[in-house]
Design an enzyme around this catalytic site. Sequence first.
Site, PDB file in Angstrom:
ATOM      1  CG  HIS A 104       0.245   6.116  -0.617  1.00 26.32           C
ATOM      2  ND1 HIS A 104      -0.908   6.699  -1.108  1.00 26.32           N
ATOM      3  CD2 HIS A 104      -0.083   5.626   0.608  1.00 26.32           C
ATOM      4  CE1 HIS A 104      -1.883   6.560  -0.218  1.00 26.32           C
ATOM      5  NE2 HIS A 104      -1.414   5.913   0.810  1.00 26.32           N
ATOM      6  CG  HIS A 155      -1.625   1.252   1.532  1.00 28.36           C
ATOM      7  ND1 HIS A 155      -2.970   1.430   1.299  1.00 28.36           N
ATOM      8  CD2 HIS A 155      -1.210   2.441   2.056  1.00 28.36           C
ATOM      9  CE1 HIS A 155      -3.338   2.637   1.648  1.00 28.36           C
ATOM     10  NE2 HIS A 155      -2.279   3.279   2.121  1.00 28.36           N
ATOM     11  CD  GLU A 156       1.846   3.426   3.740  1.00 29.66           C
ATOM     12  OE1 GLU A 156       1.968   4.480   3.088  1.00 29.66           O
ATOM     13  OE2 GLU A 156       0.912   3.245   4.533  1.00 29.66           O
ATOM     14  CG  ASP A 163      -6.568   0.383   0.673  1.00 29.86           C
ATOM     15  OD1 ASP A 163      -5.503   0.332   1.313  1.00 29.86           O
ATOM     16  OD2 ASP A 163      -7.656   0.735   1.169  1.00 29.86           O
ATOM     17  CD  GLU A 178      -4.519   6.816   1.941  1.00 33.00           C
ATOM     18  OE1 GLU A 178      -4.197   5.618   2.076  1.00 33.00           O
ATOM     19  OE2 GLU A 178      -3.726   7.753   2.141  1.00 33.00           O
TER      20      GLU A 178
END
Length: 655
Positions: free
Chosen positions: A507, A503-504, A567, A563
């Site tokens: 980003h 997830h990070e 995800d 987000e």
Amino acid sequence: MNLLQANATTGGQSDQPTDDSIDKSLLKDDLYKAVNGRWEKTAKIPAYHSSTGGFMDLNDNIDKQLMSDLDDIIKKNQPHEAPFSEFLKLYELARNYKKRDADGGEPLKPYLEKIENITNFDDLNKLLPELVKEGYPLPFGFWVEPDMKNTQVNALFASVPGLFLPDRTYYENNNPAYKQLMPVFTKMASQLLVLADYSSNEADEIVESAKRFDAKIAPNVKSAEESADYSKMYNPQKFAYFSESSSHLDFVNLADALFGKAPDQIIVTEPKFYERFDGLVNSDSFKDMKNWMLVNMVRSASSYLSEEFRQTGSVFSRALSGKKEATPQKKSAFYLAEGTFGQTIGDYYAKKYFGPKAKADVEHMVKNMINVYKNRLSNNTWLGKDTREKAILKLDKLELQVGYPDHIDELEYKFKVTPENEGGTLFDNMSKFGAITVQDTFEKLGKPVDRTKWEMSAATVNAYYEPFKNIIVFPAAILQAPFYSLKQTSSQNYGGIGAVIAHEISHAFDNNGSLFDELGNLNNWWTKEDHDHFSKLADKMINEFDGIPYAGGKVNGKLTVSENIADGGGLSCANEAAKNEDDYNLYDFFINWAKVWRMKATEQYKQLLLNIDVHAPAELRANVQVKNLDDFYSTFDVKDGDGMYLKPEDRVKIW
């Protein structure tokens, strides 16, 4: 860009759902309810919380462990080195409610009197440097952050003031939330002023005046949805031009006093606000602005004063979130001290409870995830060659920080507590630390950015990607079950911390992160054709979430898009990485993915998050993203007609 809206130690006992706790009859129709429904029926939200579940429970357990440790440390009364020794002193001051009650509102009065004594703009301009340095509430803000187009150097930013209600949208279109919440705020603010020795009539007049100024500001600031677009924050202006925003406040003199000399440039996060600044802050609104300052001052001080102040000052936030009670005294004192010495207590926690074996294992997972991402980028069919190479370069330059920083931030060494026996009060100490923080920040103007600095305590159950540095950070506290445990299967860990890691990483390539290059600079490295294609895919993610009914409202797909992209990419990459392990089990993977998002919350808190949070509701994060993965359908034999089914052409796949 952090993971959250906001137990056992690492490697401890796994807390996986047993087969009995999972309602297998629901797996094809509602994954979240299948995994968490039975838990939700019996879970109780503590009276001082607005939610319970994975993240909150882990944080509570860490708080409980640390507070127990601190009791033992204080009992032994042994010497400690700074800044831990200063943390202990502040914690003792914060816990001394007898002293806080005896002091009442007295420590605050000189601050309120300083505002009261400002009778015109001449007075205000003379005091302005002092007010900024001491953190007084003002209708504008200066701050120092990395220059978004040259993130090696710190630049000056102009920010906007906050509103009494959480977001501009509360003030628009006869929003029923305004009618419900503003009376609660009004009553609380009046009661706080009465506690500060204003008469009831004076307090009511001040609050009504302050509300006029708040209402004047509201239409001129961004909503949460607008603020979610990072690129729109970057609006550099010549400082001389910016200073013309006000014919009443002397911004040039202020900047000369704060920085020795006004910088040539300032980055304005919300130009519309400053274009209209003269119409907001002028002689006609002066009294209302001053009263707005008084209300904000007494609000911000309430948690540092007596118990009556603390209880009264939390009434509005409790109404907003649905909490039944204020945070217990001891826990409130711990939060206050931890909030000031976050890295100090994080360093203690990580060194005591975070093991090298877990760190090595997680770093191995991160490398696996980066390799999955790199392979996907290399084989991407819709990115052009130049854009693809730039994306891989960004991935190669991505920095990783796991566990805790190498050293505690120097700022925390500057905090020296004046104890009670030397006349120190909690409020005076906190005010002093606030001024030190402002000074420390301002001193960084024009200087190189410290890329090693952590923005989060190691004792926080969370993780984040920093687009201005191209860094991903995983504090020690999140590296525990259900996110991660040495006792969980690799597939469970990939469904937890693996998906968080990916997830990070994702980003870096979401609608915001994709605008920044490998050094964290705002720099368009996309071809127009590639970015147009990406925007169409992002629109598909917006549409997938937009309008889903939740908590009496509807999900805002634009607010939550970054987000949701993270995800989606995170879950997909973690799924592939799990499959690369010898013991992979996709049932374990998807079950644990649903478990980490378990949350039971008050209706008020759900509605608040729906309005202002850039994350989709936890239940939807669990349910919607899995529908985009083909492996989910084969793992649970999901077919057309099942609740979890999504047509192949509607499945969103970006990374």
